[in-house]
Design an enzyme around this catalytic site. Sequence first.
Site, PDB file in Angstrom:
ATOM      1  N   ASN A 106      78.537  84.038  51.821  1.00  0.00           N
ATOM      2  CA  ASN A 106      79.416  82.749  52.241  1.00  0.00           C
ATOM      3  C   ASN A 106      80.840  83.250  52.552  1.00  0.00           C
ATOM      4  O   ASN A 106      81.477  82.462  52.353  1.00  0.00           O
ATOM      5  CB  ASN A 106      79.425  81.930  50.900  1.00  0.00           C
ATOM      6  CG  ASN A 106      79.769  82.675  49.575  1.00  0.00           C
ATOM      7  OD1 ASN A 106      80.128  83.879  49.495  1.00  0.00           O
ATOM      8  ND2 ASN A 106      79.730  81.928  48.282  1.00  0.00           N
ATOM      9  N   ASP A 157      78.571  88.578  48.744  1.00  0.00           N
ATOM     10  CA  ASP A 157      78.667  89.474  49.704  1.00  0.00           C
ATOM     11  C   ASP A 157      80.075  90.151  49.457  1.00  0.00           C
ATOM     12  O   ASP A 157      80.091  91.209  49.885  1.00  0.00           O
ATOM     13  CB  ASP A 157      78.870  88.537  51.118  1.00  0.00           C
ATOM     14  CG  ASP A 157      79.945  87.185  50.918  1.00  0.00           C
ATOM     15  OD1 ASP A 157      80.359  87.165  50.137  1.00  0.00           O
ATOM     16  OD2 ASP A 157      79.949  86.725  52.051  1.00  0.00           O
ATOM     17  N   HIS A 207      92.387 123.915  42.167  1.00  0.00           N
ATOM     18  CA  HIS A 207      92.047 122.499  42.955  1.00  0.00           C
ATOM     19  C   HIS A 207      91.456 121.467  42.046  1.00  0.00           C
ATOM     20  O   HIS A 207      91.338 121.698  41.075  1.00  0.00           O
ATOM     21  CB  HIS A 207      91.065 122.631  44.114  1.00  0.00           C
ATOM     22  CG  HIS A 207      89.670 123.333  43.826  1.00  0.00           C
ATOM     23  ND1 HIS A 207      89.479 124.311  43.237  1.00  0.00           N
ATOM     24  CD2 HIS A 207      88.546 122.641  43.644  1.00  0.00           C
ATOM     25  CE1 HIS A 207      88.488 124.584  42.839  1.00  0.00           C
ATOM     26  NE2 HIS A 207      87.559 123.239  43.182  1.00  0.00           N
ATOM     27  N   HIS A 208      91.388 120.240  42.801  1.00  0.00           N
ATOM     28  CA  HIS A 208      91.068 119.055  41.791  1.00  0.00           C
ATOM     29  C   HIS A 208      92.071 118.915  40.639  1.00  0.00           C
ATOM     30  O   HIS A 208      91.449 118.317  39.585  1.00  0.00           O
ATOM     31  CB  HIS A 208      89.610 119.190  41.407  1.00  0.00           C
ATOM     32  CG  HIS A 208      88.628 119.043  42.457  1.00  0.00           C
ATOM     33  ND1 HIS A 208      88.750 118.717  43.822  1.00  0.00           N
ATOM     34  CD2 HIS A 208      87.254 119.386  42.402  1.00  0.00           C
ATOM     35  CE1 HIS A 208      87.606 118.806  44.535  1.00  0.00           C
ATOM     36  NE2 HIS A 208      86.813 119.273  43.670  1.00  0.00           N
ATOM     37  N   GLU A 217      81.011 108.615  42.090  1.00  0.00           N
ATOM     38  CA  GLU A 217      81.139 108.536  40.778  1.00  0.00           C
ATOM     39  C   GLU A 217      81.529 107.346  40.058  1.00  0.00           C
ATOM     40  O   GLU A 217      80.853 106.896  39.159  1.00  0.00           O
ATOM     41  CB  GLU A 217      82.425 109.433  40.237  1.00  0.00           C
ATOM     42  CG  GLU A 217      82.080 110.921  40.465  1.00  0.00           C
ATOM     43  CD  GLU A 217      82.624 111.388  42.030  1.00  0.00           C
ATOM     44  OE1 GLU A 217      82.558 112.566  42.358  1.00  0.00           O
ATOM     45  OE2 GLU A 217      83.285 110.524  42.672  1.00  0.00           O
ATOM     46  N   GLY A 257      82.993  85.623  52.035  1.00  0.00           N
ATOM     47  CA  GLY A 257      84.125  85.886  51.065  1.00  0.00           C
ATOM     48  C   GLY A 257      84.021  85.695  49.569  1.00  0.00           C
ATOM     49  O   GLY A 257      82.899  85.573  49.135  1.00  0.00           O
ATOM     50  N   ASP A 294      81.977 121.424  42.399  1.00  0.00           N
ATOM     51  CA  ASP A 294      81.936 122.730  42.066  1.00  0.00           C
ATOM     52  C   ASP A 294      82.120 122.982  40.637  1.00  0.00           C
ATOM     53  O   ASP A 294      81.586 124.104  40.041  1.00  0.00           O
ATOM     54  CB  ASP A 294      82.770 123.598  42.706  1.00  0.00           C
ATOM     55  CG  ASP A 294      84.316 123.313  42.754  1.00  0.00           C
ATOM     56  OD1 ASP A 294      85.143 124.127  42.554  1.00  0.00           O
ATOM     57  OD2 ASP A 294      84.489 121.852  42.999  1.00  0.00           O
ATOM     58  N   GLY A 318      84.862  92.592  34.376  1.00  0.00           N
ATOM     59  CA  GLY A 318      84.727  91.872  35.518  1.00  0.00           C
ATOM     60  C   GLY A 318      84.984  92.710  36.769  1.00  0.00           C
ATOM     61  O   GLY A 318      85.988  92.023  37.672  1.00  0.00           O
ATOM     62  N   GLU A 349      87.225  83.329  43.996  1.00  0.00           N
ATOM     63  CA  GLU A 349      88.610  83.586  44.157  1.00  0.00           C
ATOM     64  C   GLU A 349      89.283  82.260  44.865  1.00  0.00           C
ATOM     65  O   GLU A 349      90.383  81.659  44.660  1.00  0.00           O
ATOM     66  CB  GLU A 349      89.141  84.680  44.952  1.00  0.00           C
ATOM     67  CG  GLU A 349      88.591  85.905  44.445  1.00  0.00           C
ATOM     68  CD  GLU A 349      89.116  86.449  42.888  1.00  0.00           C
ATOM     69  OE1 GLU A 349      89.933  85.647  42.280  1.00  0.00           O
ATOM     70  OE2 GLU A 349      89.006  87.692  42.634  1.00  0.00           O
TER      71      GLU A 349
END
Length: 567
Positions: free
Chosen positions: A467, A440, A120-121, A57, A469, A34, A413, A473
């Site tokens: 694969n 994925d 607001h916001h 956003e 996950g 708004d 990253g 990591e």
Amino acid sequence: MPTTTSRSTMTIGDFLLRRLREAGISHLFGVAGDFNLEFLLQMEDGNELMWVGNCNELNAAYAADGYARLNGISGLIVTNGVGALSAINGVAGAYSEYVPVVCVCGSLPLKSLDRNLLMHHTSGDTEYDAVLQAYTPFTVAQTRLTPQNAVAEIDRLILTAWQLKRPVYMELPSDIAYLHVEVPAEPLDLVIPPSDSERLSTCADEIVARLTSARSPAILADIDADRFGVVGEIQELAVKLLSPIAAINTSKGVIDETSPHYVGLYVGAASAPEVRKAVEGSDCLLAIGVRRVDTTSGGFTAALPADRIDVRGDAVDIGPDNYQAVYLKELLGRVVDRLPCREQPAPRAYAAVPSSEVSVPSGPLTQAAYWNLIQGFIREGDVLIAEDGTSEAGGWGLQLPPGCTFVTQAIWGSIGYTVGSVLGTLLAAPERRHLLFVGDGSFQLTAQEISTILRHDLKPIIFLINNGGYTIERVICGKDSHFNDIANWAYADLPKVLHPGTTARTFVVRTAAELQAALAAPHDGMIFIESVMDKYDAPQPAIGAGRGMAEVDYGPRGPQRRPGVQI
């Protein structure tokens, strides 16, 4: 006679839209709210910029980043508080990667600030500068527009973003967009200021003297080479010096990889031996914008010569001497002009075996077979967008044909970046073929932006590795840990779910032969290829980078020392 500037009147919103157009922006990314609706209505009435409209956003900021990398600058429109803070991660990524994004936030009406009204916001208080302050560390200029400062500040911020190649943040209060102000008639002039003449001449002379007296000069290019448009000058330098060029992984594809002078990516100890020798053994290394970040220096194993020449966008360091107000393109142009020409070796031909002719192994699809087929699939002029992790690492191992662009987020990253980014690159360069490489886990963060891509009838080729996950990591820590697992989606079905009636061609492949067949599909719409692989399979560069990251992150007593905790 002093020059005079002719002036007329315009509304603040229309003037901002005009300046965005004059900066070369044709599309605006964002989400309606708004506090920005009046500005968006002005945009719609003007009918000169295309509103893309994103699912959120954050995705919009990623898309603006991708657009700016190919277009030179972009525009992002958000609303106060909720919208601006949702986008801030994407803007911060653009800041770290030197990408000029003009973020316009439709913000609280000035009357609310004058009367201390609770809105607001917001946080429900009168800390009206809170969001602007949040953006301050991640932008090179910030402002709140008023009728008094709007004209000067709009010009200042857009020019600053373009000159410094970084984002800016501009608050447009919702009750001033339709107010008329006096504006200049002349278009916005996007120029880098001229260098200080004495500093430029002295610096160029010193660089030329060092390069011409060196036995083994070399060039190392980081992100500045692309952002400041000096690739041509760098390649001319290499031609005249017969010197090797290496690139930091942020700059994959920036230097023509078929050039006889290009030796490869320099990532410290993880570099190929010939690349390390060229860079670390140089007696005059010209380093273009090089930053020593853990992910771009092989976990701080880069061993650059101490007497190198460090050249940045607006300053140069040569030994104890620092040269300010010396601008990169002007400086390298001067250096090139002062160097003699030499006889050149012949260019290398790009000779990858087409994917249709690659001999494929039997059995389940592996990372090695996957990237071997991709090597034969890419062609001159492609835009490759590679997600952080195994997709990025696999992409680094490709030899790119001429004219390709490689988009990644090697420093910031933020996983999920590429799904939004490819929307931006598609709109910035619709005449080129765009290949998205994503895993994925990353895809699940921003998958809904596929609907925006389809809504605008854009036609990327999406390569998704399924694969199970976060494989990158698992390389760092937690090979079998549940925190690296994700829900398994029917990824190839998503285009039809997100845009019913789509003509996108979708495939699920489990073998190299199936992938090879999918690569032969006609490219008359979006192509979505879901490649199912073992969760423990990763490109070798990803394994090396992951283990190096664990050492930097956790130290000698970290969890990476446990048996079986890493791939």
